[in-house]
Design a protein around this motif. Structure first.
Motif, PDB file in Angstrom:
ATOM      1  N   SER A   2       0.819  -1.214   0.000  1.00 46.69           N
ATOM      2  CA  SER A   2       0.000   0.000   0.000  1.00 46.69           C
ATOM      3  C   SER A   2       0.857   1.271   0.000  1.00 46.69           C
ATOM      4  O   SER A   2       0.432   2.286  -0.531  1.00 46.69           O
ATOM      5  CB  SER A   2      -0.965   0.002   1.176  1.00 46.69           C
ATOM      6  OG  SER A   2      -0.261   0.140   2.387  1.00 46.69           O
ATOM      7  N   LYS A   5       1.540   1.888  -3.599  1.00 47.76           N
ATOM      8  CA  LYS A   5       0.307   2.350  -4.247  1.00 47.76           C
ATOM      9  C   LYS A   5       0.026   3.805  -3.872  1.00 47.76           C
ATOM     10  O   LYS A   5      -0.340   4.611  -4.728  1.00 47.76           O
ATOM     11  CB  LYS A   5      -0.885   1.464  -3.867  1.00 47.76           C
ATOM     12  CG  LYS A   5      -2.157   1.851  -4.599  1.00 47.76           C
ATOM     13  CD  LYS A   5      -3.338   0.997  -4.181  1.00 47.76           C
ATOM     14  CE  LYS A   5      -4.596   1.356  -4.932  1.00 47.76           C
ATOM     15  NZ  LYS A   5      -5.008   2.738  -4.823  1.00 47.76           N
ATOM     16  N   ASP A   6       0.215   4.151  -2.609  1.00 51.43           N
ATOM     17  CA  ASP A   6       0.014   5.533  -2.161  1.00 51.43           C
ATOM     18  C   ASP A   6       0.993   6.485  -2.863  1.00 51.43           C
ATOM     19  O   ASP A   6       0.622   7.576  -3.265  1.00 51.43           O
ATOM     20  CB  ASP A   6       0.173   5.653  -0.640  1.00 51.43           C
ATOM     21  CG  ASP A   6      -0.966   4.988   0.119  1.00 51.43           C
ATOM     22  OD1 ASP A   6      -2.013   4.686  -0.505  1.00 51.43           O
ATOM     23  OD2 ASP A   6      -0.816   4.766   1.328  1.00 51.43           O
ATOM     24  N   ASP A   9      -0.144   6.794  -6.518  1.00 50.76           N
ATOM     25  CA  ASP A   9      -1.385   7.575  -6.530  1.00 50.76           C
ATOM     26  C   ASP A   9      -1.091   9.060  -6.329  1.00 50.76           C
ATOM     27  O   ASP A   9      -1.624   9.912  -7.038  1.00 50.76           O
ATOM     28  CB  ASP A   9      -2.311   7.049  -5.421  1.00 50.76           C
ATOM     29  CG  ASP A   9      -3.763   7.318  -5.713  1.00 50.76           C
ATOM     30  OD1 ASP A   9      -4.197   7.094  -6.866  1.00 50.76           O
ATOM     31  OD2 ASP A   9      -4.482   7.748  -4.790  1.00 50.76           O
ATOM     32  N   ASN A  10      -0.211   9.367  -5.392  1.00 53.26           N
ATOM     33  CA  ASN A  10       0.169  10.744  -5.099  1.00 53.26           C
ATOM     34  C   ASN A  10       0.849  11.389  -6.309  1.00 53.26           C
ATOM     35  O   ASN A  10       0.534  12.526  -6.677  1.00 53.26           O
ATOM     36  CB  ASN A  10       1.089  10.776  -3.871  1.00 53.26           C
ATOM     37  CG  ASN A  10       1.426  12.190  -3.457  1.00 53.26           C
ATOM     38  OD1 ASN A  10       0.548  13.000  -3.212  1.00 53.26           O
ATOM     39  ND2 ASN A  10       2.718  12.484  -3.390  1.00 53.26           N
ATOM     40  N   TYR A  65      -1.108  -1.043 -10.464  1.00 47.64           N
ATOM     41  CA  TYR A  65      -1.903   0.194 -10.348  1.00 47.64           C
ATOM     42  C   TYR A  65      -2.750   0.424 -11.599  1.00 47.64           C
ATOM     43  O   TYR A  65      -3.928   0.747 -11.532  1.00 47.64           O
ATOM     44  CB  TYR A  65      -0.967   1.375 -10.104  1.00 47.64           C
ATOM     45  CG  TYR A  65      -1.650   2.703  -9.888  1.00 47.64           C
ATOM     46  CD1 TYR A  65      -2.122   3.059  -8.622  1.00 47.64           C
ATOM     47  CD2 TYR A  65      -1.812   3.609 -10.929  1.00 47.64           C
ATOM     48  CE1 TYR A  65      -2.742   4.280  -8.408  1.00 47.64           C
ATOM     49  CE2 TYR A  65      -2.422   4.838 -10.722  1.00 47.64           C
ATOM     50  CZ  TYR A  65      -2.887   5.170  -9.458  1.00 47.64           C
ATOM     51  OH  TYR A  65      -3.499   6.376  -9.244  1.00 47.64           O
TER      52      TYR A  65
END
Length: 110
Positions: A2, A5-6, A9-10, A65
């Motif tokens: 995660s 992924k964070d 995503d950011n 992702y």
């Protein structure tokens, strides 16, 4: 996973144009990444290049992702555009420039 992924995503959400690639824009480490860099440089769009070779977690994370198996991967305003073949075809058809304009991303080449 995660944290990766964070991170992805950011980056995707906080940069207008992001290229997840092998190597850097100044020194691409594969031909496909190099082609996309050449196209983006030609169009004259500002983008952030992120080297997936720095981390196996990142390299796998970007594939997960986007649910897309290959690198490079181009994102514009948070939206996945595609890899080298798609970017090249869009560029040749004039669709890439139209996409940038439609999303309000400045380009140098008209």
């Amino acid at each position: 996973m995660s944290a990766i992924k964070d991170f992805i995503d950011n980056e995707v959400k906080n940069n207008d144009v992001v290229l997840f690639m092998k190597g850097t824009p100044g020194f691409p480490q594969c031909g496909f990444s190099g082609q996309v860099v050449q196209i983006l440089d030609y169009v004259g769009v500002d983008y952030k290049g992120i080297d997936v070779l720095t981390s196996m977690e990142l390299r796998q994370g970007i594939k997960d992702y986007s649910n897309w198996p290959t690198i490079p991967q181009l994102y514009v305003k948070g939206e996945f555009v595609g890899g080298c073949d798609i970017v090249r075809e869009m560029f040749q058809a004039g669709e890439l420039q139209t996409l940038f304009e439609g999303k309000g991303v400045a380009t140098r080449a008209a």
